[in-house]
Design a protein around this motif. Structure first.
Motif, PDB file in Angstrom:
ATOM      1  N   GLU A 237      -0.326   7.525  -0.556  1.00 52.65           N
ATOM      2  CA  GLU A 237      -1.117   8.251  -1.553  1.00 52.65           C
ATOM      3  C   GLU A 237      -2.464   7.572  -1.808  1.00 52.65           C
ATOM      4  O   GLU A 237      -3.458   8.226  -2.116  1.00 52.65           O
ATOM      5  N   SER A 238      -2.482   6.238  -1.672  1.00 52.26           N
ATOM      6  CA  SER A 238      -3.719   5.504  -1.973  1.00 52.26           C
ATOM      7  C   SER A 238      -4.701   5.496  -0.807  1.00 52.26           C
ATOM      8  O   SER A 238      -5.772   4.898  -0.904  1.00 52.26           O
TER       9      SER A 238
ATOM     10  N   ILE B  27       9.905   6.561  -2.096  1.00 54.53           N
ATOM     11  CA  ILE B  27      10.296   5.929  -3.345  1.00 54.53           C
ATOM     12  C   ILE B  27      11.241   6.797  -4.161  1.00 54.53           C
ATOM     13  O   ILE B  27      12.066   6.293  -4.927  1.00 54.53           O
TER      14      ILE B  27
ATOM     15  N   GLY C  53       9.179   0.533   1.470  1.00 57.91           N
ATOM     16  CA  GLY C  53       7.771   0.777   1.735  1.00 57.91           C
ATOM     17  C   GLY C  53       7.574   2.112   2.419  1.00 57.91           C
ATOM     18  O   GLY C  53       8.462   2.626   3.113  1.00 57.91           O
ATOM     19  N   ASP C  54       6.379   2.684   2.252  1.00 54.96           N
ATOM     20  CA  ASP C  54       6.106   4.035   2.754  1.00 54.96           C
ATOM     21  C   ASP C  54       6.210   4.156   4.269  1.00 54.96           C
ATOM     22  O   ASP C  54       6.401   5.249   4.793  1.00 54.96           O
TER      23      ASP C  54
ATOM     24  N   GLU D 278       0.843  -1.191   0.000  1.00 51.54           N
ATOM     25  CA  GLU D 278       0.000   0.000   0.000  1.00 51.54           C
ATOM     26  C   GLU D 278       0.883   1.248   0.000  1.00 51.54           C
ATOM     27  O   GLU D 278       2.025   1.224   0.457  1.00 51.54           O
ATOM     28  N   THR D 279       0.327   2.349  -0.479  1.00 57.70           N
ATOM     29  CA  THR D 279       1.029   3.628  -0.448  1.00 57.70           C
ATOM     30  C   THR D 279       0.216   4.631   0.350  1.00 57.70           C
ATOM     31  O   THR D 279      -1.011   4.515   0.448  1.00 57.70           O
TER      32      THR D 279
ATOM     33  N   SER E 273       3.252  -0.353  -9.981  1.00 57.46           N
ATOM     34  CA  SER E 273       3.710  -0.903  -8.707  1.00 57.46           C
ATOM     35  C   SER E 273       5.117  -0.420  -8.367  1.00 57.46           C
ATOM     36  O   SER E 273       6.003  -0.414  -9.223  1.00 57.46           O
ATOM     37  N   PHE E 274       5.321  -0.039  -7.097  1.00 58.00           N
ATOM     38  CA  PHE E 274       6.643   0.346  -6.620  1.00 58.00           C
ATOM     39  C   PHE E 274       7.482  -0.877  -6.245  1.00 58.00           C
ATOM     40  O   PHE E 274       8.680  -0.769  -6.061  1.00 58.00           O
TER      41      PHE E 274
ATOM     42  N   TYR F 299       2.342  -1.771   4.503  1.00 57.22           N
ATOM     43  CA  TYR F 299       3.175  -0.639   4.083  1.00 57.22           C
ATOM     44  C   TYR F 299       4.667  -0.945   4.048  1.00 57.22           C
ATOM     45  O   TYR F 299       5.457  -0.129   3.588  1.00 57.22           O
TER      46      TYR F 299
END
Length: 402
Positions: free
Chosen positions: A83-84, A149, A143-144, A80-81, A378-379, A122
């Protein structure tokens, strides 16, 4: 870590920080230690995200899955980010997974329980601690919850304040899920960042057990399931259901020892074994493992993660997965279980409701490696897009018993 602190296959004197004396894997190096301590203190006082009753309900469902009475669909984003984290995005994610569960339930004529990779996924393990671009190296993106990133020194430095942001987003996301569904939609993530997990773990007055209140269930990754790892030491003390990822190099005897460590009372519904062998390694390895473990007398359910063993890089540098490999491993796994009189009780998938181009192939709208650059979002790992995930459920429903 000194080896004399550990007796073979036996960890004694567990407490909420005992994991710090074991092998620390996949943990970030925070430069601002005082800010980290302040952040962890805030997390320890934070409101619980899930409840003990919800966790016990999921444990009951896993126990029913062991018997073949129900099926578990565990699915969601690779990572998950921040931002989402919006109501609309969460709504679309949840609705897509629920639609898959409904199709699966109708096809297999068995109750399907949804466990989302959501509201806390995350953090990501990495194969290499550093990433190099144009001969310049920086810490890898983890991960956030840990770092950003963007490839610059400020963003790639682990930031303790991200722990609080991850908690706040997880809490909001689960609150939205309950609003969207009007009933329990179980949440899960990998138990990776141990400072975060242990500070959201509390002893209950009701049952006198230690519970991680950040999720209903957590899983132990392929990279962190060593018997001497800090992750195993942490997880053996909590009462949440626990998933264990098993790759092609998993040793039967080591897994038996791991099961006894993480579930010493052999409680039904506590452990979910998630095989991720890859399509090329699946047949003989999996058959031997199922046969050996099913005769061990230990309680656990079986799931299949057909995603992680099938990753590869294309000539133009994209990390991807082939849909044919994914569905082939899933169907073959189901057939092997049937052959041995065992139950495949769940699927673990990385997917999205979006029309991304991250995995090659598909049943109805096939993608090739030249399509990957069109909408690769995808990151971390490649996900099945909306149509591919619908295709997967349809094909599994049609071919699982052929």
């Amino acid at each position: 870590m000194k080896s004399d602190k550990i007796k073979p296959y036996l960890f004694e004197n567990w407490h909420i920080k005992s994991w710090k004396d074991f092998d620390l894997l996949q943990q970030p190096n925070y430069l601002n230690s005082s800010l980290l301590l302040e952040t962890l203190s805030t997390l320890r006082c934070a409101n619980k995200i899930v409840t003990e009753n919800e966790i016990n309900q999921l444990k009951y469902f896993f126990s029913e899955a062991e018997k073949g009475n129900i099926f578990i669909l565990q699915a969601g984003d690779c990572a998950e980010t921040f931002e989402s984290c919006s109501f609309e995005d969460v709504k679309l994610r949840v609705e897509h997974i629920l639609s898959l569960a409904k199709k699966l339930e109708e096809a297999i004529e068995k109750k399907v329980i949804v466990v989302g990779r959501i509201a806390g996924q995350y953090a990501k393990p990495r194969s290499e601690p550093f990433e190099t671009l144009n001969h310049f190296s920086l810490p890898a993106f983890r991960g956030d919850i840990i770092n950003g990133i963007e490839f610059n020194e400020i963003q790639r430095q682990p930031d303790p304040l991200r722990l609080l942001k991850a908690y706040e987003n997880s809490k909001k996301t689960y609150d939205w899920i309950k609003e969207i569904t009007n009933h329990i939609f179980f949440i899960s993530h990998e138990a990776l960042l141990l400072d975060y997990e242990s500070n959201l773990t509390h002893k209950t007055t009701y049952s006198d057990q230690w519970i991680n209140f950040s999720a209903h269930t957590l899983w132990l990754g392929e990279r962190t399931r060593d018997l001497k790892s800090a992750h195993v030491e942490y997880l053996r003390g909590i009462s949440n259901p626990i998933g264990i990822k098993l790759g092609p190099n998993a040793n039967y005897h080591e897994i038996i020892s791991l099961l006894k460590l993480l579930n010493p009372q052999n409680i039904s519904g506590k452990i979910n074994l998630i095989t991720r062998f890859g399509n090329k390694n699946n047949n003989l390895n999996l058959e031997n493992m199922i046969h050996f473990l099913n005769h061990s007398g230990l309680c656990f359910s079986w799931s299949c993660d057909p995603m992680h063993g099938n990753s590869y890089k294309t000539n133009n540098g994209f990390k991807t997965r082939n849909f044919d490999d994914i569905i082939s491993e899933l169907i073959e796994t189901h057939k092997i279980h049937n052959k041995l009189g065992s139950f495949l009780s769940g699927i673990h998938l990385e997917l999205t409701y979006k029309n991304v181009t991250e995995c090659i192939g598909g049943y109805k709208n096939k993608l090739n490696e030249y399509n990957l650059s069109e909408n690769f979002q995808s990151f971390c790992d490649p996900r099945l897009n909306k149509q591919q995930s619908l295709d997967l459920i349809e094909l599994f429903s049609l071919k699982r018993n052929l």
